[in-house]
Design a protein around this motif. Sequence first.
Motif, PDB file in Angstrom:
ATOM      1  N   PRO A 141       6.973   1.950   0.583  1.00  0.00           N
ATOM      2  CA  PRO A 141       6.815   2.222  -0.853  1.00  0.00           C
ATOM      3  C   PRO A 141       7.675   3.360  -1.388  1.00  0.00           C
ATOM      4  O   PRO A 141       7.743   3.551  -2.600  1.00  0.00           O
ATOM      5  CB  PRO A 141       5.324   2.564  -0.969  1.00  0.00           C
ATOM      6  N   ARG A 142       8.336   4.110  -0.510  1.00  0.00           N
ATOM      7  CA  ARG A 142       9.143   5.239  -0.983  1.00  0.00           C
ATOM      8  C   ARG A 142      10.611   4.864  -1.188  1.00  0.00           C
ATOM      9  O   ARG A 142      11.191   5.121  -2.244  1.00  0.00           O
ATOM     10  CB  ARG A 142       9.031   6.411   0.000  1.00  0.00           C
ATOM     11  N   GLU A 143      11.207   4.245  -0.198  1.00  0.00           N
ATOM     12  CA  GLU A 143      12.633   3.942  -0.269  1.00  0.00           C
ATOM     13  C   GLU A 143      12.939   2.450  -0.389  1.00  0.00           C
ATOM     14  O   GLU A 143      14.070   2.067  -0.663  1.00  0.00           O
ATOM     15  CB  GLU A 143      13.345   4.506   0.961  1.00  0.00           C
TER      16      GLU A 143
ATOM     17  N   ALA B  28       0.857  -1.188   0.000  1.00  0.00           N
ATOM     18  CA  ALA B  28       0.000   0.000   0.000  1.00  0.00           C
ATOM     19  C   ALA B  28       0.888   1.230   0.000  1.00  0.00           C
ATOM     20  O   ALA B  28       2.044   1.179   0.441  1.00  0.00           O
ATOM     21  CB  ALA B  28      -0.918   0.015   1.227  1.00  0.00           C
ATOM     22  N   ALA B  29       0.353   2.339  -0.487  1.00  0.00           N
ATOM     23  CA  ALA B  29       1.125   3.580  -0.561  1.00  0.00           C
ATOM     24  C   ALA B  29       0.932   4.416   0.695  1.00  0.00           C
ATOM     25  O   ALA B  29      -0.119   4.358   1.333  1.00  0.00           O
ATOM     26  CB  ALA B  29       0.688   4.397  -1.778  1.00  0.00           C
ATOM     27  N   HIS B  30       1.964   5.194   1.054  1.00  0.00           N
ATOM     28  CA  HIS B  30       1.802   6.193   2.105  1.00  0.00           C
ATOM     29  C   HIS B  30       0.747   7.193   1.613  1.00  0.00           C
ATOM     30  O   HIS B  30       0.806   7.690   0.491  1.00  0.00           O
ATOM     31  CB  HIS B  30       3.123   6.920   2.358  1.00  0.00           C
ATOM     32  N   GLY B  31      -0.213   7.475   2.445  1.00  0.00           N
ATOM     33  CA  GLY B  31      -1.309   8.344   2.034  1.00  0.00           C
ATOM     34  C   GLY B  31      -2.418   7.591   1.330  1.00  0.00           C
ATOM     35  O   GLY B  31      -3.425   8.181   0.954  1.00  0.00           O
ATOM     36  N   GLY B  32      -2.236   6.275   1.137  1.00  0.00           N
ATOM     37  CA  GLY B  32      -3.257   5.460   0.492  1.00  0.00           C
ATOM     38  C   GLY B  32      -4.199   4.838   1.508  1.00  0.00           C
ATOM     39  O   GLY B  32      -4.578   5.473   2.494  1.00  0.00           O
ATOM     40  N   THR B  33      -4.524   3.566   1.303  1.00  0.00           N
ATOM     41  CA  THR B  33      -5.487   2.895   2.178  1.00  0.00           C
ATOM     42  C   THR B  33      -4.833   1.821   3.052  1.00  0.00           C
ATOM     43  O   THR B  33      -5.493   0.903   3.516  1.00  0.00           O
ATOM     44  CB  THR B  33      -6.620   2.254   1.355  1.00  0.00           C
ATOM     45  N   GLY B  34      -3.522   1.954   3.285  1.00  0.00           N
ATOM     46  CA  GLY B  34      -2.828   0.946   4.076  1.00  0.00           C
ATOM     47  C   GLY B  34      -3.332   0.796   5.488  1.00  0.00           C
ATOM     48  O   GLY B  34      -3.304  -0.296   6.062  1.00  0.00           O
TER      49      GLY B  34
ATOM     50  N   PRO C 226       2.836   5.114   8.140  1.00  0.00           N
ATOM     51  CA  PRO C 226       1.465   5.549   7.856  1.00  0.00           C
ATOM     52  C   PRO C 226       0.674   4.584   6.980  1.00  0.00           C
ATOM     53  O   PRO C 226      -0.515   4.796   6.768  1.00  0.00           O
ATOM     54  CB  PRO C 226       1.669   6.889   7.132  1.00  0.00           C
ATOM     55  N   SER C 227       1.304   3.531   6.472  1.00  0.00           N
ATOM     56  CA  SER C 227       0.569   2.606   5.615  1.00  0.00           C
ATOM     57  C   SER C 227       0.434   1.205   6.211  1.00  0.00           C
ATOM     58  O   SER C 227       0.109   0.248   5.512  1.00  0.00           O
ATOM     59  CB  SER C 227       1.230   2.520   4.225  1.00  0.00           C
ATOM     60  N   ILE C 228       0.667   1.072   7.530  1.00  0.00           N
ATOM     61  CA  ILE C 228       0.510  -0.220   8.200  1.00  0.00           C
ATOM     62  C   ILE C 228      -0.877  -0.305   8.825  1.00  0.00           C
ATOM     63  O   ILE C 228      -1.342   0.628   9.469  1.00  0.00           O
ATOM     64  CB  ILE C 228       1.595  -0.405   9.284  1.00  0.00           C
ATOM     65  N   LEU C 229      -1.534  -1.454   8.652  1.00  0.00           N
ATOM     66  CA  LEU C 229      -2.838  -1.670   9.279  1.00  0.00           C
ATOM     67  C   LEU C 229      -2.677  -1.754  10.798  1.00  0.00           C
ATOM     68  O   LEU C 229      -1.815  -2.486  11.287  1.00  0.00           O
ATOM     69  CB  LEU C 229      -3.462  -2.971   8.762  1.00  0.00           C
ATOM     70  N   PRO C 230      -3.480  -0.990  11.556  1.00  0.00           N
ATOM     71  CA  PRO C 230      -3.388  -1.046  13.030  1.00  0.00           C
ATOM     72  C   PRO C 230      -3.995  -2.339  13.575  1.00  0.00           C
ATOM     73  O   PRO C 230      -5.176  -2.424  13.874  1.00  0.00           O
ATOM     74  CB  PRO C 230      -4.172   0.196  13.476  1.00  0.00           C
ATOM     75  N   SER C 231      -3.162  -3.328  13.687  1.00  0.00           N
ATOM     76  CA  SER C 231      -3.604  -4.665  14.082  1.00  0.00           C
ATOM     77  C   SER C 231      -4.028  -4.723  15.546  1.00  0.00           C
ATOM     78  O   SER C 231      -3.313  -4.235  16.424  1.00  0.00           O
ATOM     79  CB  SER C 231      -2.456  -5.655  13.841  1.00  0.00           C
TER      80      SER C 231
ATOM     81  N   GLY D  52      -8.957  -4.149  -1.536  1.00  0.00           N
ATOM     82  CA  GLY D  52      -7.954  -3.820  -2.540  1.00  0.00           C
ATOM     83  C   GLY D  52      -6.534  -4.052  -2.073  1.00  0.00           C
ATOM     84  O   GLY D  52      -5.660  -4.438  -2.860  1.00  0.00           O
ATOM     85  N   ASN D  53      -6.275  -3.821  -0.788  1.00  0.00           N
ATOM     86  CA  ASN D  53      -4.936  -4.066  -0.244  1.00  0.00           C
ATOM     87  C   ASN D  53      -4.558  -5.538  -0.373  1.00  0.00           C
ATOM     88  O   ASN D  53      -3.402  -5.886  -0.631  1.00  0.00           O
ATOM     89  CB  ASN D  53      -4.869  -3.664   1.229  1.00  0.00           C
TER      90      ASN D  53
END
Length: 344
Positions: A215-217, A178-184, A244-249, A190-191
């Motif tokens: 997804p950036r580096e 998933a992308a930062h700022g996306g739906t991660g 910011p794109s990790i699901l809060p488990s 979709g993920n």
Amino acid sequence: MTKAKVSDLDFNNLGFGYHDLPYRYKAEYHDGQWQPGELTTDSTIHLSESAVALHYGQEVFEGLKAYRRKDGGVNIFRPDRNAHRMHNSAERLLMAPYPEDKFVEAVKEVVKANQDFIPPYESGGSLYLRPLLISTSPEIGVHPGHDFLFTIFAMPVGAYYPGGLAPTAFVTSEFDRAAHGGTGQAKVGGNYAASMLPGDNAHKAGYSDVVYLDPREHEYIEELGSANFFGITKDGQFKTPKSPSILPSVTKYSLLALAEEMGMNPVEEAISIHDLDQFAEAGAMGTAAVISPVGSIAHEGKKHVFFSETEVGPKTQALYDRLIGIQYGDQEGPEGWVQDVPLV
């Protein structure tokens, strides 16, 4: 599909698959408000061919479990956390969140109605619950829907590791989850659809699943397959990635609290794939397995082995035993973590 019968089930060999149980809960959202929900025996969902959920992925879901205690009663583990996460996921996708208090009530209704299908304590199984929220509005343009369906269905599932915890091997991927700022941070289908190709590639190469990097580096660990990562340093500190794109488990935050209780000074911080040497043990956290020990991670042709490729580390085992003990009611946990389901 034929309805499941208790007499046809071997609770000691269930696996993790769908069973059409007698009851599920359904509620609909129309004209700006949720209509009264109810239990139903209908396991089909009737949708317009142009429903927004089908074309533009406006849907969110959850996963949680109910556990048979040794005394025959039933526990649900932290359903309020799942209700809150679904609320946040729905808001991210411009959906009408199902009220959190009614979510918990509906979970209990489904568990009680299907109580004969809850695996016995001795089996190590549980009743898996899948809350689902979808947009049913017929649209062909890219617009958010205004009608929604909320449903919860259930199925008995077996112990993830019937013979005890077993370490597995993971490999990094060039694909992003998933992308930062996306739906991660939202639990959306979709993920998971995006993870199927890299996951399949990993399985064919002999690995359990993929290690997704940022997804950036493409340096910092994000998730392992559909689970959160943790590592335990050589001096006993519990670390898990922050992004910011990790699901809060729900499992992750439960283990963070238990690690604190056990003196492991837990932290959430960025973890570079190049810094694996700091960890004596590692694992993946999620509802299905609770903890999946990680024996090794391969990255750019090099394999890093943690505690062992065949044996579980002592701190990983202790965390697993503590959390499982709380879920099945064998140990007292933090206040509010376990909710009893009255079966009478």
